[in-house]
Design a protein around this motif. Structure first.
Motif, short mmCIF file in Angstrom:
data_model
loop_
_atom_site.label_atom_id
_atom_site.label_comp_id
_atom_site.label_asym_id
_atom_site.label_seq_id
_atom_site.Cartn_x
_atom_site.Cartn_y
_atom_site.Cartn_z
N SER A 125 33.26 -50.55 1.17
CA SER A 125 33.72 -49.21 1.58
C SER A 125 32.58 -48.20 1.50
O SER A 125 32.81 -47.00 1.57
N SER A 126 31.35 -48.71 1.39
CA SER A 126 30.18 -47.85 1.25
C SER A 126 29.79 -47.22 2.58
O SER A 126 30.27 -47.59 3.65
N GLU A 127 28.87 -46.28 2.49
CA GLU A 127 28.30 -45.68 3.71
C GLU A 127 27.61 -46.75 4.54
O GLU A 127 27.67 -46.72 5.78
N ALA A 128 26.98 -47.73 3.88
CA ALA A 128 26.32 -48.83 4.60
C ALA A 128 27.33 -49.64 5.41
O ALA A 128 27.08 -49.98 6.56
N ALA A 129 28.48 -49.94 4.82
CA ALA A 129 29.53 -50.69 5.53
C ALA A 129 30.03 -49.89 6.73
O ALA A 129 30.24 -50.44 7.81
N GLN A 130 30.19 -48.60 6.55
CA GLN A 130 30.65 -47.74 7.65
C GLN A 130 29.61 -47.69 8.77
O GLN A 130 29.95 -47.72 9.95
N GLN A 131 28.34 -47.65 8.38
CA GLN A 131 27.26 -47.63 9.38
C GLN A 131 27.23 -48.94 10.16
O GLN A 131 27.11 -48.94 11.39
N VAL A 132 27.35 -50.06 9.47
CA VAL A 132 27.35 -51.36 10.14
C VAL A 132 28.53 -51.46 11.10
O VAL A 132 28.39 -51.89 12.25
N TRP A 154 23.57 -56.91 14.80
CA TRP A 154 23.19 -57.09 13.39
C TRP A 154 22.85 -58.54 13.11
O TRP A 154 23.42 -59.46 13.69
N GLN A 155 21.93 -58.74 12.18
CA GLN A 155 21.57 -60.06 11.69
C GLN A 155 21.56 -60.01 10.17
O GLN A 155 21.42 -58.94 9.58
N ALA A 156 21.72 -61.17 9.57
CA ALA A 156 21.66 -61.24 8.11
C ALA A 156 20.33 -61.86 7.71
O ALA A 156 19.75 -62.68 8.41
N SER A 157 19.83 -61.44 6.58
CA SER A 157 18.64 -62.06 6.01
C SER A 157 19.00 -62.48 4.59
O SER A 157 19.95 -61.99 4.01
N ALA A 196 27.99 -51.67 15.10
CA ALA A 196 28.43 -52.94 15.70
C ALA A 196 29.40 -52.68 16.84
O ALA A 196 29.35 -53.35 17.88
N LYS A 197 30.28 -51.70 16.68
CA LYS A 197 31.21 -51.33 17.76
C LYS A 197 30.46 -50.84 18.99
O LYS A 197 30.93 -50.98 20.11
#
Length: 72
Positions: free
Chosen positions: A38-45, A55-58, A49-50
């Motif tokens: 529920s962080s700002e990072a999650a909201q940004q992703v 996005w990619q994972a490392s 993405a929409k």
């Protein structure tokens, strides 16, 4: 373990979500998961993405053994 945290920029304070499946196939890692943070990072992703951002994972990795090879 299949359930691992997904963080933005490897920052433990920027929780995006978690993995639910990690598989190694033909020398490649295939990972799936959910945006559960529920962080700002999650909201940004989620927002980017929409909009189609790819996005990619490392993974965080540590060199345990290194060998230098001659060219060729």
């Amino acid at each position: 373990r299949q359930r691992r945290p997904v963080l933005m920029s490897h920052d433990p304070n920027a929780i995006v979500g978690h993995t639910d499946t990690i598989a190694k196939t033909n020398g490649q890692l295939h990972i799936s998961g959910v945006i559960s943070g529920s962080s700002e990072a999650a909201q940004q992703v989620t927002a980017t993405a929409k909009n189609g951002f790819p996005w990619q994972a490392s993974i965080g990795a540590k060199v345990v053994r290194k060998s230098d090879l001659a060219r060729g």
